[in-house]
Design a protein around this motif. Structure first.
Motif, PDB file in Angstrom:
ATOM      1  N   CYS A 157       0.875  -1.184   0.000  1.00 40.05           N
ATOM      2  CA  CYS A 157       0.000   0.000   0.000  1.00 40.05           C
ATOM      3  C   CYS A 157       0.910   1.231   0.000  1.00 40.05           C
ATOM      4  CB  CYS A 157      -0.862  -0.047   1.264  1.00 40.05           C
ATOM      5  SG  CYS A 157      -1.762   1.457   1.663  1.00 40.05           S
TER       6      CYS A 157
ATOM      7  N   CYS B  63      -6.661  -3.478   4.004  1.00 41.83           N
ATOM      8  CA  CYS B  63      -6.459  -2.015   4.025  1.00 41.83           C
ATOM      9  C   CYS B  63      -7.094  -1.353   2.809  1.00 41.83           C
ATOM     10  CB  CYS B  63      -4.981  -1.645   4.131  1.00 41.83           C
ATOM     11  SG  CYS B  63      -4.723   0.155   4.077  1.00 41.83           S
TER      12      CYS B  63
ATOM     13  N   HIS C 285       1.104  -3.892   6.048  1.00 40.20           N
ATOM     14  CA  HIS C 285      -0.089  -3.848   6.909  1.00 40.20           C
ATOM     15  C   HIS C 285      -1.336  -4.307   6.172  1.00 40.20           C
ATOM     16  CE1 HIS C 285      -0.116  -0.110   4.663  1.00 40.20           C
ATOM     17  NE2 HIS C 285      -1.422  -0.063   4.851  1.00 40.20           N
ATOM     18  N   GLU C 286      -1.146  -4.876   4.963  1.00 42.11           N
ATOM     19  CA  GLU C 286      -2.304  -5.339   4.195  1.00 42.11           C
ATOM     20  C   GLU C 286      -2.074  -6.832   3.965  1.00 42.11           C
ATOM     21  OE1 GLU C 286      -3.742  -2.423   1.045  1.00 42.11           O
ATOM     22  OE2 GLU C 286      -3.556  -4.220  -0.161  1.00 42.11           O
TER      23      GLU C 286
ATOM     24  N   SER D 229       0.924   3.637   1.923  1.00 42.54           N
ATOM     25  CA  SER D 229       1.351   4.004   3.284  1.00 42.54           C
ATOM     26  C   SER D 229       2.666   3.302   3.652  1.00 42.54           C
ATOM     27  CB  SER D 229       0.267   3.652   4.305  1.00 42.54           C
ATOM     28  OG  SER D 229      -0.960   4.226   3.934  1.00 42.54           O
TER      29      SER D 229
END
Ligand code: NAD
Ligand code: ZN
Length: 391
Positions: free
Chosen positions: A53, A185, A75-76, A55
């Motif tokens: 992602c 996410c 985080h995904e 981010s």
């Protein structure tokens, strides 16, 4: 999906491969790390798929207070529970779970309210550690602590996640892992921003600034809500063709507007301004442009993009007073992970929500730096990284 978990690892440290970010902007290093057993309220997860992602790019490049290294980004993701710590009954070994950077404790005033997804017991914040115990579960082979990222750290074959950040998938066969990770996410954030934060209505007009996976997922969400006109704004002209698959009806290339500001072009296309505008890049100047593109009286601007630390927005109080417009922030699309991911999953199974077209590339963990290159160059939507290759 069969969960091939190694035997007898419960309660013991696990040594596995991870992509470690050693310094700001440096290529990630695939190395062996040691993942400690979960503490109370936590679960150790074997990551099956993770995707990249924007981010992750932002925090990979971050310097100053946001730059915390060494760190395991990502985080995904989706994974399978390998073991749980004390006092964990919500998930058990073998469960398929989606970790999310936002918590849902199910108990606080915000979790109980329909109006918010900002859990008060475990609030969203930037930290390099686990939320409950303020310590890391990762060390490198020399014993140095490695920091967590967004309470997920999925660029590792094993990670530890607090149970408040986990959503259990009750029927794993309904969702392939290379699609499931998107709900962790990007796609959820975009769809949720249209559905939950903005509450886009049938027949309305929508303008989306930035057509990465987040912006295109906003289009997908607006399409599902029945929006009549969905205008995409992006510097990359290829995004219009791609965006049509997700419901984009019109496109504005800021580089081809001549002397006119983009907001003027959008006002002309929408007879006075779009009902809903979404900023999905992370630039204050685009938030201002989105706000200016909104219709007076009822226009809503939704801030989704993550800007540089310290960036500020400036509005004339007279304009705020007389325009009647509103501006809102949207973390994870305003969705409560445990409550709303199953709804998105059902819409995918019912063939309403598209996930497939978001995945433009799939690769192995050892190629992860190529995924960073592709995302930076605007050449991909989501690169899915399969973690279970034996090195
Ligand atoms: P991405 O890199 O895939 O897409 C960004 C898009 O913006 C690209 O298509 C690029 O061409 C376009 N763009 C760049 N500058 C532009 C400009 N000046 N004008 C118009 N278009 C421009 O990124 P992504 O993964 O879709 O993420 C988008 C943003 O959303 C990032 O800031 C990310 O950090 C943020 N994000 C927020 C949340 C949340 O919970 N609010 C969740 C995930 C991601
Ligand atoms: Zn994200």
């Amino acid at each position: 999906m069969e969960a091939q978990l190694p035997l007898n690892t419960e309660g013991k440290p696990i040594q596995c491969k991870a992509a470690v970010c050693r310094d700001s902007g440096e290529p990630l290093v695939i190395e062996d790390v040691v993942v400690a057993p979960p503490m109370s309220g936590e679960a150790r997860i074997r990551i099956i798929c993770t995707s990249l992602c924007h981010s992750d790019l932002t925090f990979w490049k971050a310097k100053g207070p946001r730059g915390l290294f060494p760190r395991i980004l990502g985080h995904e993701a989706v994974g399978v529970v390998e073991s749980v710590g004390e006092d964990v009954s919500e998930v058990k070994k073998g469960d398929m779970v989606i970790p999310v950077f936002m918590a849902e404790c199910l108990e606080c005033v915000d979790c109980k309210s329909k109006k918010s997804n900002l859990c008060s017991n475990v609030p969203f914040r930037m930290s390099g550690f686990m939320p409950r115990h303020e310590s890391s579960r990762f060390t490198d082979l020399s014993g140095e602590t490695i920091h967590h990222f967004l309470f997920v750290s999925s660029f590792s074959q094993y990670t530890v996640v607090d149970v408040v950040h986990l959503t259990k998938i009750s029927d794993p066969s309904s969702l392939p892992p290379n699609r499931a990770c998107l709900l962790s996410c990007g796609v959820s954030t975009g769809v949720g921003a249209a559905w939950k934060t903005a509450e886009v209505e049938a027949g309305s007009t929508v303008a989306i600034f930035g057509l990465g996976s987040i912006g295109l997922a906003v289009a997908e969400g607006a399409r599902l809500c029945g929006a009549a006109k969905i205008i995409g704004v992006d510097l990359n002209p290829q995004k219009f063709e791609i965006g049509k698959k997700f419901g984009l009806t019109d496109f504005v290339n800021p580089g081809e507007c001549g002397d006119k500001p983009v907001s003027q072009v959008i006002k002309e296309m929408t007879d006075g301004g779009a009902d809903y505008c979404f900023e999905c890049v992370g630039m204050a100047s685009l938030v201002h442009e989105a706000y200016a593109s909104c219709r007076k009286g009822w226009g809503k601007t939704i801030v989704v993009g993550v800007d540089q630390l310290g960036s500020n927005l400036t509005f004339s109080s007279g304009e705020v007073l007389t325009s009647g417009k509103c501006i809102m922030g949207s973390l994870f699309g305003g969705l409560k992970p445990k409550s709303h991911i199953p709804i998105l999953l059902k819409r995918y199974i019912d063939k309403e929500l598209q996930l497939d077209d978001f995945v433009t590339h799939e690769m192995e963990l050892e190629d992860i730096n190529r995924a960073f290159d592709l995302l930076q160059a605007g050449q991909c939507l989501r690169c899915v990284i399969w973690m279970d290759k034996k090195f």
